[in-house]
Design an enzyme around this catalytic site. Structure first.
Site, PDB file in Angstrom:
ATOM      1  N   CYS A 268     -57.472  33.953 -59.869  1.00 15.79           N
ATOM      2  CA  CYS A 268     -57.539  34.684 -58.786  1.00 15.79           C
ATOM      3  C   CYS A 268     -57.469  35.894 -57.741  1.00 15.79           C
ATOM      4  O   CYS A 268     -56.592  36.560 -57.796  1.00 15.79           O
ATOM      5  CB  CYS A 268     -59.026  34.117 -57.931  1.00 15.79           C
ATOM      6  N   HIS A 316     -60.148  31.306 -53.005  1.00 12.22           N
ATOM      7  CA  HIS A 316     -60.614  32.072 -53.793  1.00 12.22           C
ATOM      8  C   HIS A 316     -60.567  33.394 -52.857  1.00 12.22           C
ATOM      9  O   HIS A 316     -60.322  33.491 -51.447  1.00 12.22           O
ATOM     10  CB  HIS A 316     -61.560  32.274 -54.191  1.00 12.22           C
ATOM     11  N   HIS A 328     -62.888  40.276 -59.092  1.00 10.37           N
ATOM     12  CA  HIS A 328     -63.064  38.728 -58.724  1.00 10.37           C
ATOM     13  C   HIS A 328     -62.002  38.245 -60.132  1.00 10.37           C
ATOM     14  O   HIS A 328     -62.743  38.903 -61.619  1.00 10.37           O
ATOM     15  CB  HIS A 328     -63.038  38.062 -58.358  1.00 10.37           C
TER      16      HIS A 328
END
Length: 353
Positions: A268, A316, A328
């Site tokens: 990520c 994240h 993402h």
């Protein structure tokens, strides 16, 4: 003698054998460590499997960001070691040159130093010239003393450089041990997730994957506008944000690989770092560093190009593209994709440009 006779072993009846086999399976199931008990885990529904897998992926991502941070520090330590080693080598060359000069001075002094200066003056055909030479010799002696002092200083500096390199090497070894620990944690979590998914039929796995894809595509009827790179980039507040968004769109479908920063796979924070690197901006490597790389903004203030963060541990990150959606790199079960912010617990946002 009968008291010492070994008892005869009885055969295990079928029901008892099946019971023993059940106990062995229960022990093997407990070794997975999911529930911490010695009992076999009950059959899970697909929804329960998904919940456990999602939790394992999130825990693996926490460890991934810790791995990324440790690797960043290990790489920095390696660069410092190389710099110190290069400087020590350069200083050593200078030291060797100074030693050669001192050696020549010492040899000349040995050849000429056996006659008393007063006698040399008496024997000289040109006393004035001799006195000039003596003054020069004195100055040369002063230079020689300065050269000796310089060599001593160089030796001291080289030893300091080597000492600093040893300190950095110790730091590097510590970081490398930390990397191994995080790697073991990540692979353990991912292996456990794969084992859980293997319990499902192919149809159940496809259904779970399909539900995740549908959630990622949903956004109150605005999907078509959002998945067009040009229209989204046009909404960006500046050229760098637009360039980062365009890059992220170009990577849709790329696989998630922990620790990867592109160009063909990402985790990520690797995706957001690569997106802004393509726009000429250097971001830190980890989520918990990226959130401090710009100005914090509230969810109501979000603009395309902002970084959006999730979970209480800031484990994240995604790139906001407008209308409640982001691009993402989710986890090993899904490639880089468009998804709604509501897919995960929102933790904050940062505007880096």
């Amino acid at each position: 003698m009968a008291a010492h006779r070994k008892p005869r072993q009885r055969s295990v009846p079928g029901n008892t054998a099946r019971t023993a086999w059940t106990i062995a399976l229960a022990g093997a199931a407990s070794a997975t460590g999911f529930d911490g008990t010695g009992h076999a885990e009950p059959q899970l529904t697909p929804a329960q499997v998904k919940a456990k897998v999602d939790k394992l992926y999130q825990e693996a991502e926490v460890a991934t960001e810790q791995y990324n941070g440790a690797k960043e520090k290990a790489d920095a330590a390696q660069r410092r070691i190389r710099t110190l080693q290069d400087e020590a080598a350069r200083r050593t060359e200078q030291l060797n040159s100074a030693r050669e000069t001192l050696g020549s001075m010492a040899a000349a002094h040995y050849r000429d130093g056996g006659i008393d200066p007063a006698l040399q003056l008496a024997l000289s055909n040109d006393p004035d010239r001799y006195l000039d030479a003596a003054e020069f010799a004195e100055r040369a002696g002063n230079r020689q003393a300065a050269s000796v002092a310089g060599v001593r200083d160089q030796l001291r500096e080289i030893e300091q450089l080597r000492g600093a390199a040893r300190v950095e090497l110790t730091s590097l070894q510590s970081r490398q041990a930390e990397l191994r620990r995080h790697k073991n944690t990540i692979t353990g979590k991912l292996d456990a997730a794969r084992s859980l998914l293997a319990r499902l039929t192919a149809e159940e796995r496809a259904r779970l994957q399909g539900s995740g894809d549908r959630a990622a595509r949903s956004s109150a009827g605005t999907r078509d506008a959002l998945t067009t790179p040009g229209s989204t980039a046009a909404q960006a507040p500046n050229s760098r944000a637009a360039a980062a968004i365009s890059y992220a769109y170009s990577k849709l479908g790329s696989p998630y690989v922990w620790g990867a920063t592109g160009p063909d796979a990402f985790d990520c924070s690797g995706l957001t770092q690569a997106a802004y690197r393509s726009a000429g901006l250097s971001l830190p490597r980890t989520t918990y560093a990226q959130i401090d790389a710009g100005r914090r903004v509230s969810r109501s203030e979000l603009l395309p190009g902002d970084l959006v963060f999730f979970y209480s541990g800031i484990s994240h990150v995604g790139l906001y593209i407008g209308n409640g959606q982001m691009i993402h790199a989710p986890n090993p079960s899904a490639p880089v994709r468009v998804a709604p912010l509501d897919e995960m617990p929102f933790a904050g946002a940062t505007r880096v440009v």
